[in-house]
Scaffold this motif. Structure first.
Motif, PDB file in Angstrom:
ATOM      1  N   ASP A 116       0.962  -1.120  -0.227  1.00  0.00           N
ATOM      2  CA  ASP A 116       0.051  -0.050   0.096  1.00  0.00           C
ATOM      3  C   ASP A 116       0.791   1.257  -0.066  1.00  0.00           C
ATOM      4  OD1 ASP A 116      -2.510  -1.466   0.249  1.00  0.00           O
ATOM      5  OD2 ASP A 116      -1.724  -1.937   2.292  1.00  0.00           O
ATOM      6  N   THR A 117       1.857   1.249   0.889  1.00  0.00           N
ATOM      7  CA  THR A 117       2.931   2.436   0.762  1.00  0.00           C
ATOM      8  C   THR A 117       4.223   1.701   0.122  1.00  0.00           C
ATOM      9  OG1 THR A 117       1.663   3.565   2.388  1.00  0.00           O
ATOM     10  CG2 THR A 117       4.068   3.907   2.056  1.00  0.00           C
ATOM     11  N   ILE A 118       4.949   2.602  -0.632  1.00  0.00           N
ATOM     12  CA  ILE A 118       6.386   2.289  -0.754  1.00  0.00           C
ATOM     13  C   ILE A 118       7.242   3.427  -0.380  1.00  0.00           C
ATOM     14  CG2 ILE A 118       8.200   1.707  -2.483  1.00  0.00           C
ATOM     15  CD1 ILE A 118       6.002   0.366  -3.857  1.00  0.00           C
ATOM     16  N   LEU A 119       8.059   3.363   0.699  1.00  0.00           N
ATOM     17  CA  LEU A 119       8.844   4.128   1.098  1.00  0.00           C
ATOM     18  C   LEU A 119      10.209   4.316   0.601  1.00  0.00           C
ATOM     19  CD1 LEU A 119       8.175   6.574   3.559  1.00  0.00           C
ATOM     20  CD2 LEU A 119       9.018   4.843   5.035  1.00  0.00           C
ATOM     21  N   LEU A 120      10.844   5.423   0.166  1.00  0.00           N
ATOM     22  CA  LEU A 120      12.264   5.761  -0.147  1.00  0.00           C
ATOM     23  C   LEU A 120      12.667   6.937   0.481  1.00  0.00           C
ATOM     24  CD1 LEU A 120      10.371   4.560  -3.116  1.00  0.00           C
ATOM     25  CD2 LEU A 120      12.769   4.217  -3.570  1.00  0.00           C
ATOM     26  N   ILE A 121      13.480   7.090   1.325  1.00  0.00           N
ATOM     27  CA  ILE A 121      13.745   8.217   2.106  1.00  0.00           C
ATOM     28  C   ILE A 121      15.289   8.329   2.334  1.00  0.00           C
ATOM     29  CG2 ILE A 121      13.571   9.283   4.326  1.00  0.00           C
ATOM     30  CD1 ILE A 121      10.888   9.355   2.833  1.00  0.00           C
ATOM     31  N   MET A 122      15.655   9.776   2.387  1.00  0.00           N
ATOM     32  CA  MET A 122      17.118  10.017   2.515  1.00  0.00           C
ATOM     33  C   MET A 122      17.501  10.069   0.954  1.00  0.00           C
ATOM     34  SD  MET A 122      18.943   8.510   5.678  1.00  0.00           S
ATOM     35  CE  MET A 122      20.438   9.468   5.569  1.00  0.00           C
ATOM     36  N   ASN A 123      17.075  11.003   0.259  1.00  0.00           N
ATOM     37  CA  ASN A 123      17.111  10.839  -1.082  1.00  0.00           C
ATOM     38  C   ASN A 123      16.881   9.474  -1.763  1.00  0.00           C
ATOM     39  OD1 ASN A 123      17.851  12.351  -3.745  1.00  0.00           O
ATOM     40  ND2 ASN A 123      19.573  11.181  -3.700  1.00  0.00           N
ATOM     41  N   GLY A 124      15.506   9.366  -1.857  1.00  0.00           N
ATOM     42  CA  GLY A 124      15.289   8.263  -2.472  1.00  0.00           C
ATOM     43  C   GLY A 124      15.480   8.004  -3.738  1.00  0.00           C
ATOM     44  N   THR A 125      15.551   8.955  -4.580  1.00  0.00           N
ATOM     45  CA  THR A 125      15.689   8.751  -5.968  1.00  0.00           C
ATOM     46  C   THR A 125      17.263   8.443  -6.351  1.00  0.00           C
ATOM     47  OG1 THR A 125      16.449  11.189  -6.231  1.00  0.00           O
ATOM     48  CG2 THR A 125      14.157  10.696  -6.594  1.00  0.00           C
ATOM     49  N   GLY A 126      18.050   8.421  -5.296  1.00  0.00           N
ATOM     50  CA  GLY A 126      19.593   8.062  -5.300  1.00  0.00           C
ATOM     51  C   GLY A 126      19.557   6.404  -5.772  1.00  0.00           C
TER      52      GLY A 126
END
Length: 240
Positions: A116-126
């Protein structure tokens, strides 16, 4: 590849902390990354991280979980969380700290669950590494997302790191997108292999997201050119 981050996290967690990680990029000099920061609790997190965690709901995938800070918080809120990381040492630390579901795996190799949620944190696009990989990652993330699900991801526009011309423009590389950096990480006299890391400005990220069938929304801006975005599947997306 050498697991520099994992080794450092294990040392800190096991009480063998004598120095911090040193990072360096192709456009900046060496800088220290305090290991204590990688074990922060909720009240020590930046506002964007806190907001992303508050917005998380349902079954959640924590991508690049590190020492497990976000997963532990969400577990304590009653969410079912799967924490993944390419660092074997990081996964071991997350397990020992109490993260219940972990997997040592690269995101593109995860195929057997949806969230339901996908979390990409601390510059997730890295983790996209380079601009040319963005569509590939967004399309794969779509396959992991439940109907009505969300991707919460933060990044920064790093144009502030480049010189400004007299006309107000910035001097950026001509051979690549300015948000494509190469990082090197060192710890206790051991140097890891260089790796690519991507920062995305909001306009470019929105263009990439919409072209891959997502609605793109900026939830909040941080204090240093960073922002938190939410991606949801567009109603008219052919992927629906």
């Amino acid at each position: 590849m050498k697991d520099i981050l994992g080794k450092a996290l294990l040392d800190y967690f096991q009480g063998n902390h004598t120095e911090d990680i040193i990072t360096e990029t192709n456009i900046s000099e060496e800088d220290e990354m305090p290991l204590s920061y990688l074990f922060r609790d909720f009240k020590e997190m930046p506002a964007l991280e806190q907001q992303a965690l508050r917005l998380s709901k349902g079954s959640t995938l924590d991508v690049g979980c590190g020492a497990g800070n976000h997963s532990l918080y969400l577990q304590n809120q009653g969410l079912d969380v799967l924490a993944i990381d390419i660092s074997e040492g990081a996964i071991e630390v997350a397990k020992q700290r109490g993260v219940e579901r972990t997997k040592h795996i690269e995101l593109l190799n995860l195929n057997d669950e949806t969230f339901d949620t996908i979390l990409l944190i601390m510059n997730g696009t890295g983790i996209f590494s380079q601009l040319s990989n963005v569509s590939k990652y967004l399309q794969h993330l779509r396959t992991l997302l439940n109907d009505g699900g969300q991707i919460l991801i933060d990044t920064s526009d790093i144009k502030y790191m480049f010189d400004e011309g007299e006309d107000g423009g910035i001097w950026v590389p001509s051979d690549r997108y300015y948000g494509e950096l190469t990082f090197t990480m060192s710890y206790k006299k051991e140097k890891g292999e260089p790796f690519d890391w991507l920062y995305l400005d909001a306009n470019l990220f929105e263009t990439a997201a919409t072209s891959n069938g997502f609605d793109f929304e900026i939830i909040a801006h941080g204090e240093h050119f960073d922002y938190l975005a939410r991606l949801t599947i567009a109603a008219n997306s052919p992927l629906q």
